[in-house]
Design a protein around this motif. Structure first.
Motif, PDB file in Angstrom:
ATOM      1  N   GLY A  96      41.151  44.169  56.381  1.00 24.47           N
ATOM      2  CA  GLY A  96      40.476  46.028  56.050  1.00 24.47           C
ATOM      3  C   GLY A  96      40.450  45.627  54.165  1.00 24.47           C
ATOM      4  N   VAL A  97      40.837  44.274  53.550  1.00 22.30           N
ATOM      5  CA  VAL A  97      40.636  43.735  52.062  1.00 22.30           C
ATOM      6  C   VAL A  97      39.414  43.149  51.848  1.00 22.30           C
ATOM      7  N   THR A  98      38.144  43.597  50.993  1.00 22.34           N
ATOM      8  CA  THR A  98      37.638  42.270  50.752  1.00 22.34           C
ATOM      9  C   THR A  98      37.618  41.795  49.913  1.00 22.34           C
ATOM     10  N   VAL A  99      36.908  40.427  49.654  1.00 23.76           N
ATOM     11  CA  VAL A  99      37.965  39.659  48.606  1.00 23.76           C
ATOM     12  C   VAL A  99      36.086  39.019  48.107  1.00 23.76           C
ATOM     13  N   ALA A 100      36.134  38.939  46.680  1.00 22.37           N
ATOM     14  CA  ALA A 100      34.966  38.467  45.848  1.00 22.37           C
ATOM     15  C   ALA A 100      36.000  37.384  45.290  1.00 22.37           C
ATOM     16  N   VAL A 101      34.534  37.112  44.615  1.00 20.88           N
ATOM     17  CA  VAL A 101      34.682  35.727  43.406  1.00 20.88           C
ATOM     18  C   VAL A 101      34.166  36.517  42.247  1.00 20.88           C
ATOM     19  N   SER A 102      34.803  36.279  40.868  1.00 20.68           N
ATOM     20  CA  SER A 102      33.930  36.617  39.943  1.00 20.68           C
ATOM     21  C   SER A 102      34.781  35.240  38.482  1.00 20.68           C
ATOM     22  N   THR A 103      33.014  35.297  37.645  1.00 24.39           N
ATOM     23  CA  THR A 103      32.994  34.738  36.563  1.00 24.39           C
ATOM     24  C   THR A 103      33.444  35.159  35.773  1.00 24.39           C
ATOM     25  N   ASP A 104      33.366  36.727  35.128  1.00 20.55           N
ATOM     26  CA  ASP A 104      32.990  37.618  34.179  1.00 20.55           C
ATOM     27  C   ASP A 104      34.687  37.964  34.172  1.00 20.55           C
ATOM     28  N   LEU A 105      35.960  38.140  33.560  1.00 24.07           N
ATOM     29  CA  LEU A 105      36.788  38.382  33.882  1.00 24.07           C
ATOM     30  C   LEU A 105      36.711  40.073  33.115  1.00 24.07           C
ATOM     31  N   GLU A 106      36.067  40.054  32.029  1.00 22.53           N
ATOM     32  CA  GLU A 106      36.025  41.162  30.876  1.00 22.53           C
ATOM     33  C   GLU A 106      35.546  42.542  32.212  1.00 22.53           C
ATOM     34  N   ALA A 107      34.949  42.446  33.037  1.00 25.73           N
ATOM     35  CA  ALA A 107      34.444  43.017  34.197  1.00 25.73           C
ATOM     36  C   ALA A 107      34.868  43.636  34.534  1.00 25.73           C
ATOM     37  N   ALA A 108      36.150  42.312  35.573  1.00 27.70           N
ATOM     38  CA  ALA A 108      36.880  42.470  36.759  1.00 27.70           C
ATOM     39  C   ALA A 108      38.069  43.680  36.367  1.00 27.70           C
ATOM     40  N   ALA A 109      38.443  42.941  35.396  1.00 29.71           N
ATOM     41  CA  ALA A 109      39.670  43.786  34.479  1.00 29.71           C
ATOM     42  C   ALA A 109      39.775  45.205  34.337  1.00 29.71           C
ATOM     43  N   ARG A 110      38.221  45.362  33.653  1.00 32.39           N
ATOM     44  CA  ARG A 110      37.898  46.464  33.563  1.00 32.39           C
ATOM     45  C   ARG A 110      37.907  48.020  34.347  1.00 32.39           C
ATOM     46  N   GLN A 111      37.961  47.318  35.666  1.00 33.32           N
ATOM     47  CA  GLN A 111      37.352  48.099  36.801  1.00 33.32           C
ATOM     48  C   GLN A 111      38.946  48.433  38.176  1.00 33.32           C
ATOM     49  N   ALA A 112      39.837  47.420  37.512  1.00 35.34           N
ATOM     50  CA  ALA A 112      41.238  46.736  38.219  1.00 35.34           C
ATOM     51  C   ALA A 112      42.238  47.875  38.879  1.00 35.34           C
ATOM     52  N   ASP A 113      42.729  48.470  39.215  1.00 35.70           N
ATOM     53  CA  ASP A 113      43.617  49.308  39.309  1.00 35.70           C
ATOM     54  C   ASP A 113      45.570  48.052  39.167  1.00 35.70           C
ATOM     55  N   LEU A 114      45.529  46.943  39.541  1.00 38.01           N
ATOM     56  CA  LEU A 114      46.046  46.165  39.534  1.00 38.01           C
ATOM     57  C   LEU A 114      45.577  44.871  38.770  1.00 38.01           C
ATOM     58  N   ILE A 115      45.797  44.335  38.037  1.00 36.60           N
ATOM     59  CA  ILE A 115      45.840  43.173  37.667  1.00 36.60           C
ATOM     60  C   ILE A 115      47.616  42.019  37.336  1.00 36.60           C
ATOM     61  N   SER A 116      47.078  41.013  38.381  1.00 35.99           N
ATOM     62  CA  SER A 116      48.507  40.040  38.748  1.00 35.99           C
ATOM     63  C   SER A 116      47.419  38.414  38.081  1.00 35.99           C
ATOM     64  N   CYS A 117      48.723  37.993  37.534  1.00 37.71           N
ATOM     65  CA  CYS A 117      48.540  36.661  36.254  1.00 37.71           C
ATOM     66  C   CYS A 117      49.737  36.152  37.045  1.00 37.71           C
ATOM     67  N   ALA A 118      48.241  34.847  37.081  1.00 37.68           N
ATOM     68  CA  ALA A 118      49.743  33.897  37.634  1.00 37.68           C
ATOM     69  C   ALA A 118      48.624  32.138  36.876  1.00 37.68           C
ATOM     70  N   THR A 119      49.490  31.781  35.533  1.00 40.49           N
ATOM     71  CA  THR A 119      48.269  30.572  35.135  1.00 40.49           C
ATOM     72  C   THR A 119      49.414  30.407  34.310  1.00 40.49           C
ATOM     73  N   LEU A 120      48.940  29.093  33.809  1.00 44.72           N
ATOM     74  CA  LEU A 120      49.804  28.498  32.421  1.00 44.72           C
ATOM     75  C   LEU A 120      49.263  28.191  31.519  1.00 44.72           C
ATOM     76  N   SER A 121      48.515  29.097  31.183  1.00 45.37           N
ATOM     77  CA  SER A 121      47.710  30.022  30.283  1.00 45.37           C
ATOM     78  C   SER A 121      48.602  29.914  28.449  1.00 45.37           C
ATOM     79  N   SER A 122      47.732  29.006  27.510  1.00 43.39           N
ATOM     80  CA  SER A 122      48.675  29.257  26.277  1.00 43.39           C
ATOM     81  C   SER A 122      48.001  30.702  25.375  1.00 43.39           C
ATOM     82  N   GLN A 123      46.753  30.667  25.649  1.00 42.63           N
ATOM     83  CA  GLN A 123      46.221  31.321  25.190  1.00 42.63           C
ATOM     84  C   GLN A 123      46.298  33.436  26.105  1.00 42.63           C
TER      85      GLN A 123
END
Length: 314
Positions: A174-201
């Motif tokens: 029941g879950v559809t999955v997609a890949v986005s290259t536009d982080l802002e657009a994806a974030a603006r639509q999300a109800d829940l955002i989970s981040c698991a990165t090694l980003s320093s910025q």
């Protein structure tokens, strides 16, 4: 004595049971000394690190996670990080189990985020954005889907090929999955955002968060690292796994604290207070919530006990 490899550990820690085990452990508590951090000399190479993370329930169980980090292993085509969990009886000291440390850590980390989301994410949260495509990404998606009616998942990573590979592995009914290259657009639509990165910025900007969004920050485990900007921290109601850990190690809170953007008192509750009913979590439909975790030894202990009790012979 049980020895649980990676596959055994995964099988012994189903999401529903693990999430509840962590909820109970945060509610009831355990003894949890400060983790031990030791530099280990390696002749002719960069020094290694030995981490020891103990926790125990008096008269019940004693556990310690041992993690070694050997930077020189990259030149030997070996993993730089190795970890094992030792679970012993709290009555006799007898060693009961050796459990794969990496799988235990990955699953308990995702389960802790799911416990938090159960108190903080909107009840009808359906659209999830996963930022990062490393080992934790699939775990986080699966764990969050256990506590919220996730039906759309978007994955973003700096390397789109890794995001595609992660998307191909996801198999949730029941879950559809997609890949986005536009982080802002994806974030603006999300109800829940989970981040698991090694980003320093910062990756996620506060202005992108829609009303009612929940932001789950799992990476950035050092003060120098960061996954969200000051505006996100300013807009959100702030929650943590443990205050001592998140306010000393998690760059998403440490940096705005040092800059005077927020005060330590801005953190509304930790997981113990949420699980114990001392804070209600989300209080308004349009409230933006932020959960910052850096990990705690009690999470490992809860997972290890569950894995042992599900795996031991009757």
């Amino acid at each position: 004595m049980l020895v649980l490899n990676e596959a055994d550990t995964r099988a012994a820690l189903p999401w529903g049971d693990l999430i509840e085990a962590l909820r109970v452990m945060f509610r009831d508590g355990c003894e949890m000394p400060v983790r031990h951090h030791h530099d280990v000399a390696v002749p002719g190479e960069e020094a290694a690190t030995l981490l020891l993370m103990p926790a125990w329930q008096p008269g019940s169980y004693i556990g310690v996670k041992m993690v070694s980090v050997f930077p020189g292993n990259t030149g030997r085509d070996l993993p730089a990080i190795h970890g094992s969990y030792l679970l012993s009886s709290g009555k006799t000291g007898q060693l009961l189990a050796i459990i794969d440390g990496a799988e235990l850590t990955a699953r308990r980390t995702a389960a802790a985020s799911a416990v938090a989301a159960d108190y903080l994410a909107a009840k009808d949260a359906r659209r999830m954005l996963m930022v990062g495509a490393g080992r934790l990404s699939l775990n986080l998606i699966e764990a969050h889907a256990c506590v919220r009616p996730i039906c759309e998942v978007t994955i973003w990573a700096r390397d789109a090929r890794k995001a595609e590979a992660t998307a191909a592995q996801l198999d949730l009914p029941g879950v559809t999955v997609a890949v986005s290259t536009d982080l802002e657009a994806a974030a603006r639509q999300a109800d829940l955002i989970s981040c698991a990165t090694l980003s320093s910025q910062p990756l996620i900007r506060g202005e992108w968060l829609k009303d009612g969004a929940h932001l789950d920050l799992v990476g950035a485990f050092k003060p120098s690292m960061r996954e969200s900007d000051d505006r996100a921290v300013e807009r959100a109601s702030l929650f943590v796994d443990t205050r001592d850990g998140a306010l000393s190690e998690g760059g998403d809170l440490v940096q705005p604290l040092r800059a005077g953007i927020i005060a330590a008192g801005a953190v509304r509750a930790d997981l113990a207070e949420l699980a114990g009913g001392r804070h209600p979590g989300r209080t308004e439909p349009g409230e933006i919530t932020l959960f910052k975790s850096v990990g705690a030894a009690l999470e490992d202990l809860a997972g290890a006990i569950l894995a042992f009790e599900r795996s031991r012979p009757n």
